[in-house]
Design a protein around this motif. Sequence first.
Motif, mmCIF file in Angstrom:
data_model
loop_
_atom_site.group_PDB
_atom_site.id
_atom_site.type_symbol
_atom_site.label_atom_id
_atom_site.label_comp_id
_atom_site.label_asym_id
_atom_site.label_seq_id
_atom_site.Cartn_x
_atom_site.Cartn_y
_atom_site.Cartn_z
ATOM 1 N N UNK A 136 0.811 -1.219 0.000
ATOM 2 C CA UNK A 136 0.000 0.000 0.000
ATOM 3 C C UNK A 136 0.844 1.269 0.000
ATOM 4 N N UNK A 137 2.057 1.186 0.504
ATOM 5 C CA UNK A 137 2.866 2.395 0.626
ATOM 6 C C UNK A 137 3.881 2.574 -0.498
ATOM 7 N N UNK A 138 3.922 1.659 -1.462
ATOM 8 C CA UNK A 138 4.853 1.779 -2.588
ATOM 9 C C UNK A 138 4.132 1.433 -3.874
ATOM 10 N N UNK A 139 4.594 2.024 -4.947
ATOM 11 C CA UNK A 139 3.946 1.793 -6.239
ATOM 12 C C UNK A 139 4.374 0.503 -6.926
ATOM 13 N N UNK A 140 5.656 0.162 -6.831
ATOM 14 C CA UNK A 140 6.181 -0.945 -7.620
ATOM 15 C C UNK A 140 6.595 -2.170 -6.808
ATOM 16 N N UNK A 141 6.110 -2.321 -5.608
ATOM 17 C CA UNK A 141 6.537 -3.465 -4.807
ATOM 18 C C UNK A 141 5.329 -4.283 -4.369
ATOM 19 N N UNK A 142 5.623 -5.528 -4.001
ATOM 20 C CA UNK A 142 4.569 -6.454 -3.600
ATOM 21 C C UNK A 142 4.974 -7.209 -2.346
ATOM 22 N N UNK A 143 3.996 -7.781 -1.686
ATOM 23 C CA UNK A 143 4.207 -8.673 -0.552
ATOM 24 C C UNK A 143 3.666 -10.050 -0.919
ATOM 25 N N UNK A 144 4.190 -11.059 -0.254
ATOM 26 C CA UNK A 144 3.658 -12.410 -0.422
ATOM 27 C C UNK A 144 2.567 -12.603 0.624
ATOM 28 N N UNK A 145 1.392 -12.996 0.178
ATOM 29 C CA UNK A 145 0.238 -13.165 1.076
ATOM 30 C C UNK A 145 0.339 -14.436 1.906
#
Length: 159
Positions: A136-145
């Motif tokens: 939510x706080x970065x445009x180009x990054x992801x987290x693993x759910x």
Amino acid sequence: MCLCVCLILRAYVEKYLLEKSRLVYQEHNERNYHVFYYLLAGASEEERKSFHLLKPEEYHYLNQMTKKSHKLHWDNYYESDLQDCFTVEGEDLKHDFERLQLAMEMVGFLPTTRKQIFCLLSAILHLGNIRYKKKTYRDDSIDICNPEVLPIVSELLEV
């Protein structure tokens, strides 16, 4: 080494279709590679534990025909039931897995090599289950759910 290569060159290939895109996505009325279904149907209880095998419907790469994802956005989607793609009339997956193992043995694959191949196949299936969400706080990054999948994949790949 040369004898093994000669035997492999003379092996008969019954089913051959290696589209890379087929691994992660199947067209309507298509299944994934046969070897995944062979492994899941034919593995012994010991192999099931060793390879961390789940039921076919628990793998994203195999259930795209039975569950159709309707993506709304990054972390919000729903699935609707479609047809069963794990069983095909007249197909004996357990027998086909036994034939595959016998063929691998006949062309000279050592038991350790066969185990490594099946570990890799299982790791691929587990990799397909990793779900991502956009941070939510970065445009180009992801987290693993679902980070609980990572230790299984690491063990299977020995990394």
